[in-house]
Design a protein around this motif. Sequence first.
Motif, PDB file in Angstrom:
ATOM      1  N   TYR A   9       0.831  -1.205   0.000  1.00  0.00           N
ATOM      2  CA  TYR A   9       0.000   0.000   0.000  1.00  0.00           C
ATOM      3  C   TYR A   9       0.869   1.259   0.000  1.00  0.00           C
ATOM      4  O   TYR A   9       1.746   1.428   0.843  1.00  0.00           O
ATOM      5  CB  TYR A   9      -0.915  -0.012   1.233  1.00  0.00           C
ATOM      6  N   ARG A  28     -17.906  11.045 -13.233  1.00  0.00           N
ATOM      7  CA  ARG A  28     -17.631   9.628 -13.518  1.00  0.00           C
ATOM      8  C   ARG A  28     -18.895   8.775 -13.595  1.00  0.00           C
ATOM      9  O   ARG A  28     -19.028   7.937 -14.479  1.00  0.00           O
ATOM     10  CB  ARG A  28     -16.678   9.078 -12.436  1.00  0.00           C
ATOM     11  N   GLY A  60     -13.691   8.104   1.635  1.00  0.00           N
ATOM     12  CA  GLY A  60     -13.386   8.141   0.198  1.00  0.00           C
ATOM     13  C   GLY A  60     -14.563   8.726  -0.554  1.00  0.00           C
ATOM     14  O   GLY A  60     -15.008   8.188  -1.564  1.00  0.00           O
ATOM     15  N   ASP A  81     -11.860  12.000   2.944  1.00  0.00           N
ATOM     16  CA  ASP A  81     -11.159  11.478   1.764  1.00  0.00           C
ATOM     17  C   ASP A  81      -9.663  11.667   1.978  1.00  0.00           C
ATOM     18  O   ASP A  81      -9.235  12.578   2.700  1.00  0.00           O
ATOM     19  CB  ASP A  81     -11.601  12.227   0.491  1.00  0.00           C
ATOM     20  N   ASP A 110      -6.972   8.984   5.969  1.00  0.00           N
ATOM     21  CA  ASP A 110      -6.767   7.675   5.348  1.00  0.00           C
ATOM     22  C   ASP A 110      -7.604   6.678   6.144  1.00  0.00           C
ATOM     23  O   ASP A 110      -7.544   6.671   7.383  1.00  0.00           O
ATOM     24  CB  ASP A 110      -5.267   7.331   5.449  1.00  0.00           C
ATOM     25  N   VAL A 111      -8.366   5.842   5.451  1.00  0.00           N
ATOM     26  CA  VAL A 111      -9.233   4.874   6.143  1.00  0.00           C
ATOM     27  C   VAL A 111      -8.443   3.982   7.103  1.00  0.00           C
ATOM     28  O   VAL A 111      -8.996   3.453   8.067  1.00  0.00           O
ATOM     29  CB  VAL A 111     -10.029   4.026   5.103  1.00  0.00           C
ATOM     30  N   ILE A 128     -17.513   3.353  -0.301  1.00  0.00           N
ATOM     31  CA  ILE A 128     -17.706   2.773  -1.630  1.00  0.00           C
ATOM     32  C   ILE A 128     -16.851   3.500  -2.668  1.00  0.00           C
ATOM     33  O   ILE A 128     -16.327   4.573  -2.408  1.00  0.00           O
ATOM     34  CB  ILE A 128     -19.199   2.780  -2.045  1.00  0.00           C
TER      35      ILE A 128
HETATM   36  C1  LIG Z   1     -13.268   6.255  -7.278  1.00  0.00           C
HETATM   37  S1  LIG Z   1     -13.400   7.455  -6.040  1.00  0.00           S
HETATM   38  C2  LIG Z   1     -15.002   7.110  -5.352  1.00  0.00           C
HETATM   39  C3  LIG Z   1     -15.703   8.312  -4.816  1.00  0.00           C
HETATM   40  C4  LIG Z   1     -17.113   8.001  -4.298  1.00  0.00           C
HETATM   41  N1  LIG Z   1     -17.068   7.276  -3.054  1.00  0.00           N
HETATM   42  C5  LIG Z   1     -17.864   7.178  -5.324  1.00  0.00           C
HETATM   43  O1  LIG Z   1     -18.040   5.973  -5.122  1.00  0.00           O
HETATM   44  O2  LIG Z   1     -18.261   7.746  -6.345  1.00  0.00           O
HETATM   45  C6  LIG Z   1     -12.377   6.816  -4.726  1.00  0.00           C
HETATM   46  C7  LIG Z   1     -12.163   7.829  -3.634  1.00  0.00           C
HETATM   47  O3  LIG Z   1     -11.598   7.159  -2.517  1.00  0.00           O
HETATM   48  C8  LIG Z   1     -10.546   7.950  -2.006  1.00  0.00           C
HETATM   49  N2  LIG Z   1      -9.611   7.031  -1.331  1.00  0.00           N
HETATM   50  C9  LIG Z   1      -8.839   6.088  -1.891  1.00  0.00           C
HETATM   51  N3  LIG Z   1      -8.114   5.466  -0.974  1.00  0.00           N
HETATM   52  C10 LIG Z   1      -8.437   6.024   0.228  1.00  0.00           C
HETATM   53  C11 LIG Z   1      -8.017   5.816   1.566  1.00  0.00           C
HETATM   54  N4  LIG Z   1      -7.066   4.943   1.846  1.00  0.00           N
HETATM   55  N5  LIG Z   1      -8.577   6.540   2.549  1.00  0.00           N
HETATM   56  C12 LIG Z   1      -9.525   7.476   2.260  1.00  0.00           C
HETATM   57  N6  LIG Z   1      -9.941   7.746   1.008  1.00  0.00           N
HETATM   58  C13 LIG Z   1      -9.410   7.017  -0.003  1.00  0.00           C
HETATM   59  C14 LIG Z   1      -9.956   8.623  -3.242  1.00  0.00           C
HETATM   60  O4  LIG Z   1      -9.206   9.770  -2.940  1.00  0.00           O
HETATM   61  C15 LIG Z   1     -11.204   8.910  -4.057  1.00  0.00           C
HETATM   62  O5  LIG Z   1     -11.755  10.178  -3.791  1.00  0.00           O
END
Ligand SMILES: C[S@@+](CC[C@H](N)C(=O)[O-])C[C@H]1O[C@@H](n2cnc3c(N)ncnc32)[C@H](O)[C@@H]1O
Length: 293
Positions: A9, A28, A60, A81, A110-111, A128
């Motif tokens: 990671y 998107r 996220g 996020d 970060d999650v 999600i």
């Molecule tokens: C594809 S987008 C999805 C956004 C929204 N949840 C959706 O489903 O439309 C993924 C999001 O997750 C965030 N993300 C990815 N890894 C993460 C982490 N480890 N902790 C928090 N956020 C994260 C990214 O920055 C991004 O904004």
Amino acid sequence: MGWVSGELYDASWVEQYFDEFGAQEWDRLVKNPSREVQLAVHNNAIRRFVSCGDEVLEIGAGAGRFTQTLSQIGAKTTVTDISLVQLELNIANAKLYDFDRSVSEWKKLDVCDMSCFAGESFDAVLCIGGPLSYVLDRRDCAIAECIRVTRPGGAIIFGVMSLWGTIHQYLDGVLGYTPEDNAKIIETGDLTQANSKFANHFCPMFRSDELREFLQSHGLSVEFMSASSGLSAVHGEALNEVRADEEKWNELLRMEILACQQPGYLDAGTHLIAAGRKANRETEPKVDRQTLR
Ligand SMILES: C[S@@+](CC[C@H](N)C(=O)[O-])C[C@H]1O[C@@H](n2cnc3c(N)ncnc32)[C@H](O)[C@@H]1O
């Protein structure tokens, strides 16, 4: 999968990827009818598990498509996020589309480390669009954090990338990979820099049975699973005609939502959705006074 926890990671890669992805994230899930189907299927899952008045942690959250859904439900959301750019877009969209009043706060995190929140702070957690995929070999840590901050009996909704669904959707591209690379991707589920020369987006992808077992191994009772699309997954431009006919479009969405939950379709969409519930606190064990004598 044989990963040593924390070796793969790379939080800074994820942060930079979504910083650069920027405003494309808001579009998107509406950029074509196929994506709109995915939006509707995800929204259906959220509406099943989140109620008006719930305090929700959104992890996220990206540019806010589902923050908007949570607002429409009447939930109070803490929006988080790893990408500051995505958080800023979320704030801007919330103001523009008038869902900022249902957001308690916006926080960069970060999650894998949500120590800023006390345990059992939220009625529901929404994670999600892939955070649980992007954390690669730190997924155990990520899910443990999601469970920790959820109240007993609360729901946690995950959306991850699907292995077979991604292959289904992008078969032409996948057939351009070497058989050796495809064999490695299928065996491990991982799309990495080492095994995918053409990809610019790296993450592990899940099989539906693997996701279910993963959630159960952390003590969650899995109450719901769905693909992100199934019936219409590879119909592409043919869906434009259906989209133009309101009756047919509504019928497609109705059938999609049902079909996506069928075991035969679970692995057909680019994403997998699963909702689990944190166990309620066990009631005090009853003492049988007879046996104490
Ligand atoms: C594809 S987008 C999805 C956004 C929204 N949840 C959706 O489903 O439309 C993924 C999001 O997750 C965030 N993300 C990815 N890894 C993460 C982490 N480890 N902790 C928090 N956020 C994260 C990214 O920055 C991004 O904004």
